[in-house]
Motif scaffolding. Structure first.
Motif, PDB file in Angstrom:
ATOM      1  N   LYS A 283       0.843  -1.199   0.000  1.00 27.45           N
ATOM      2  CA  LYS A 283       0.000   0.000   0.000  1.00 27.45           C
ATOM      3  C   LYS A 283       0.880   1.251   0.000  1.00 27.45           C
ATOM      4  CE  LYS A 283      -3.837   2.305   2.268  1.00 27.45           C
ATOM      5  NZ  LYS A 283      -3.164   3.592   2.264  1.00 27.45           N
TER       6      LYS A 283
ATOM      7  N   TYR B  36       2.408   1.849  -3.322  1.00 30.76           N
ATOM      8  CA  TYR B  36       1.371   2.301  -4.249  1.00 30.76           C
ATOM      9  C   TYR B  36       1.085   3.784  -4.031  1.00 30.76           C
ATOM     10  CZ  TYR B  36      -3.105   2.604  -6.654  1.00 30.76           C
ATOM     11  OH  TYR B  36      -4.119   2.971  -7.490  1.00 30.76           O
ATOM     12  N   ASP B  37       0.945   4.148  -2.737  1.00 33.14           N
ATOM     13  CA  ASP B  37       0.669   5.556  -2.413  1.00 33.14           C
ATOM     14  C   ASP B  37       1.797   6.464  -2.876  1.00 33.14           C
ATOM     15  OD1 ASP B  37      -1.705   4.860  -1.340  1.00 33.14           O
ATOM     16  OD2 ASP B  37      -1.029   4.847   0.761  1.00 33.14           O
TER      17      ASP B  37
END
Lengths: 557, 98
Positions: free
Chosen positions: A514, A517-518
C-alpha cells in the motif's frame, strides 16, 4: 535507564534460553543422540566432511552468520523505542533463531548433511525446492543492493574511513600471499594483519578521501555504489584463497575485537539510554510497529540465511550430534548479542533525546549511521580512543561486515544463475563473466531502481529484504516441522514460530504494498508483489504439506 | 593440526600454549574454505589429466614425449577422473580400469 541494566537483562535472558530452553529442545524435540554416526564421520573425506572441534566449528558458524544485518536491522527498528526492538531480539533469539539454526543443522545432519534446499525437495516436494531457490536468489539480490547503499552512505558520511576500509582489502591480499606463498606462521600473520588494520584505522582521520561531488552526472553516493559493485564483481571472480579467505578471517577477528570493545565500553562508561522505551511520537511516515518490526529486524531475531550456512557447511563438520545445540543455538545467541549491542549504542550513544530524535528524523534514517555515531560516542567515552578514531573504527567495522557479505553474496548469486543455466539447458548462463554480469547488473538495477539515481533511497529495500529473509526461515521451519511430525513428536515449538513468521511477513508485505502504491514507487511495488506471490506459495505449501502429513500420522497412529 | 596437544613439561608450557593457539588459528583460517580450495585444486588437476591423456583420446599433444612418463604415476587417479568427467567407463581402448 542505565544501559548496563538492559545489557545484563538481555544477556541473562539469552543465557537462560541457552541453558534451559535449548536443552529442552535438544533433548525432547530433536532428541540429539551422542551415539548417532554423523555424516562428518560416516562420509569423512578430509575435504567437505571433517569432524571438527565444537568450539572451532562455532567460531566458523558464528562468523559466517554474523555480519552487518544484525547491526542495521536493530539500528533502524529502535525508531519505535528500544523496548520493542529489545524484546523481539531477545525473545526472537531464544524461541525462534536458536531453534531454527540448531534445527537446520539437525535436519541436515539427519539427511546425509545435504543442504536445506535439497532436504526440502525430499521432505516437502520438488515445487518447494524451486521456490527455495527463487527466495534465496531474492534474498541475495536484496542483501547486495542494500549493503552497497549502506556502505556508500557510510563512506560519504565518514571520509576518514575510506583509506582503512579499502586498505583492509590490501591487507587481506597480502595476508593471503604470506600464508600460501611464504607459508608464514598463521599466528604471526594474524597479529600482523590485525595490527596493520588498526594502524590504518588510526591514520584514517588524517587522510580523509572524498569523491568529487558529481562525476558523469552521478553524485558521490552513486559513484561509491558503482565502485563497490565493480569491486564485488572482481572479488567474486578471484580464487577464494586470494581475497575472500584472508578477508573473512580478518573480519572474524575484527568481529570479536569490535564486539568486545563495544561491550567493554558500555560497561566502563555506563551510558544512560536517552531514547524512550516505547516511542509514542514517531516521525511522520513511520509504518506501524506491527508488523514492520518483525521484518525490520530479521538477522538478530531470526534469519533464513542462517539455515543456508547451517546446512551447507556446518552440518558436514558436526562431530557429535550433541554439539548441534552449542554450535547452532549458541551461534544464534552470539548474533543476538551483536543485535543487542546495536540496540544499546543507537539508543544510549547520544547525549540528549533531542539529539536522538534528530538522527531518527524519518523511518530508515537512523540505521547504520546511528550505529556509528552512537557507538563512537560510547567507545570514545569508555576507552581512551579519540572521537575521530572511534568513528573510523565503527565505520570500518560496519563496512567490512557488509563488504564481505557482498563478496560472498555476488558469488552465491552467480552459482545460482549458473545452476539455472544447467537445469534449464541454457549453456549461455553458465558462462562465468556473463553470470557475474547478470548477478551484479541485477543488484545495481535494484540499488538505483529502488531509490533513484542518487542511490540514497536504496534503504527502502531494507524491510523487503527482512521479509524475504523471514520467508526463507519459514521454509526451513516448515521442513523441520514436517520431519518432527513424521517422527511423531510435538510440532508446536517449530509450528508456532513458523505461523507467526508467515502471518507477519504476509501482513508486512501488504502494508508495504500500500505504501509503495501511495508513493507511486512502481519498481518496489512490483518487487513487493513478486515476494508476496512467493510468500503465498510458501503459505499454501506449508498448509498443504502439514495437512497431508498430519492425516498420515493420524491414520498410522 | 594439534589443537588439543597437552602441554608437556612445565618449562614448555607457554610453547605448548603457543602451538595450540597456532593450531586453532590455522583451523579457523583453513577450515571454512578447505572444501572450496580442494575443489579448485581438483579442477586444475582435471585439466592436467586431460593434457596427460590427450594423445590417447586423439587430441595431439606436442608435449606427449614428456607426459607419457607421467601416465603410470597418474593411473591411480584415472578412474576417479573419468567418472568425474561424466564417463561411467574408461574412455580409452587400450586400458580399462573398470
Amino acid at each position: 535507564m542505565s544501559a548496563i541494566i538492559v545489557l545484563l537483562a538481555g544477556l541473562v535472558a539469552m543465557a537462560l534460553g541457552y541453558f534451559i530452553y535449548s536443552k529442552f529442545i535438544a533433548e525432547r524435540i530433536f532428541q540429539l543422540d551422542p551415539n548417532f554416526r554423523t555424516p562428518a564421520h560416516a562420509m569423512e573425506d578430509g575435504v567437505d566432511y571433517v569432524p571438527t572441534n565444537k568450539f572451532i566449528l562455532w567460531g566458523h558458524h558464528f562468523t559466517s552468520v554474523a555480519g552487518a544485518a544484525p547491526i542495521i536491522g536493530p539500528a533502524i527498528a529502535v525508531i519505535w523505542g528500544w523496548g520493542p526492538a529489545f524484546l523481539w531480539v531477545i525473545f526472537g533469539t531464544i524461541f525462534f533463531a536458536g531453534v531454527h539454526d540448531a534445527g537446520a543443522i539437525w535436519a541436515s545432519v539427519r539427511n546425509k548433511a545435504r543442504s536445506i534446499g535439497a532436504v526440502t525437495g525430499d521432505v516437502v516436494g520438488p515445487r518447494a525446492r524451486s521456490l527455495f531457490m527463487v527466495v534465496i536468489f531474492l534474498v541475495l539480490l536484496m542483501v547486495n543492493a542494500v549493503f552497497a547503499v549502506a556502505i556508500a552512505g557510510l563512506l560519504v558520511n565518514n571520509p576518514s574511513a575510506v583509506v582503512p576500509a579499502w586498505g583492509a582489502i590490501v591487507v587481506a591480499l597480502i595476508i593471503g600471499q604470506l600464508i600460501y606463498r611464504f607459508r608464514i606462521n598463521l599466528l604471526a600473520v594474524s597479529i600482523i594483519g590485525v595490527v596493520s588494520l588498526y594502524a590504518l584505522i588510526g591514520i584514517g582521520p588524517s587522510v580523509p578521501v572524498e569523491l568529487p561531488g558529481s562525476f558523469m552526472g552521478l553524485p558521490a553516493n552513486s559513484q561509491w555504489i558503482v565502485l563497490l559493485f565493480l569491486y564485488a564483481a572482481i572479488a567474486s571472480l578471484l580464487p577464494v584463497w586470494v581475497l575472500l579467505q584472508p578477508r573473512d578471517y580478518i573480519n572474524g577477528l575484527q568481529l570479536f575485537i569490535g564486539l568486545g570493545l563495544v561491550y567493554a565500553a558500555i560497561l566502563l562508561s555506563n551510558p544512560s539510554i536517552v531514547a524512550p522505551a516505547f516511542n509514542a511520537d514517531v516521525p511522520a511516515g513511520t509504518p506501524s510497529l506491527i508488523p514492520l518490526l518483525f521484518v525490520t529486524i530479521a538477522c538478530g531475531a531470526i534469519s533464513g540465511f542462517h539455515g543456508l550456512v547451517s546446512s551447507g557447511t556446518t552440518s558436514k563438520q558436526i562431530s557429535n550430534e550433541k554439539d548441534i545445540r552449542f554450535v547452532g543455538y549458541f551461534g544464534a545467541v552470539g548474533e543476538g548479542c551483536l543485535a543487542l549491542a546495536a540496540i544499546l549504542v543507537t539508543t544510549a550513544g547520544f547525549a540528549t533525546i533531542g539529539e536522538w530524535r534528530e538522527i531518527y528524523g524519518a523511518f530508515g534514517d537512523g540505521g547504520v549511521n546511528a550505529f556509528v555515531t552512537g557507538g563512537a560516542n560510547i567507545v570514545a567515552n569508555g576507552t581512551m580512543l579519540s572521537e575521530p578514531v572511534a568513528v573510523t573504527l565503527l565505520t570500518v567495522m560496519a563496512v567490512l561486515f557488509a563488504g564481505t557479505t557482498m563478496d560472498t553474496g555476488v558469488r552465491l548469486q552467480r552459482y545460482i544463475i549458473q545452476e539455472w543455466g544447467t537445469i534449464y539447458s541454457m549453456p549461455v548462463l553458465t558462462n562465468l563473466p556473463l553470470a557475474t554480469l547478470i548477478a551484479v547488473g541485477s543488484c545495481v538495477a535494484l540499488a538505483f531502481g529502488a531509490g533513484g539515481i542518487d542511490g540514497t533511497g536504496g534503504m527502502m529495500l531494507w524491510p523487503l529484504f527482512g521479509t524475504t529473509n523471514q520467508l526463507l526461515a519459514g521454509l526451513t521451519l516448515l521442513v523441520m516441522t514436517v520431519i518432527i511430525v513424521r517422527l511423531g513428536r510435538s510440532m508446536w515449538y517449530t509450528l508456532i514460530p513458523l505461523s507467526f513468521l508467515l502471518v507477519m511477513t504476509t501482513f508486512a508485505l501488504l502494508v508495504q504494498l500500500k505504501s509503495f502504491y501511495d508513493a507511486g514507487n512502481w519498481f518496489l511495488f512490483i518487487l513487493d508483489i513478486i515476494i508476496l506471490v512467493a510468500a503465498v506459495m510458501v503459505l499454501l505449501e506449508a498448509a498443504g504439506t502439514l495437512r497431508r502429513h498430519l492425516r498420515t500420522a493420524k491414520a498410522a497412529g | 593440526m594439534n589443537d588439543d596437544d597437552p602441554g608437556s613439561g612445565k618449562g614448555n608450557d607457554w610453547r605448548a600454549w603457543l602451538r595450540q593457539a597456532s593450531g586453532i588459528a590455522e583451523e579457523l583460517y583453513f577450515g571454512r574454505y578447505r572444501a572450496t580450495i580442494a575443489r579448485a585444486r581438483r579442477d586444475e588437476e582435471d585439466l592436467f589429466m586431460l593434457l596427460v591423456f590427450s594423445e590417447m583420446m586423439g587430441v595431439p599433444n606436442p608435449a606427449s614425449y614428456y607426459t607419457l612418463e607421467l601416465q603410470p604415476l597418474l593411473l591411480e587417479r584415472f578412474h576417479d577422473w573419468h567418472r568425474r568427467m561424466g564417463m561411467e567407463r574408461s574412455p580409452l581402448d587400450h586400458f580399462r580400469c573398470c
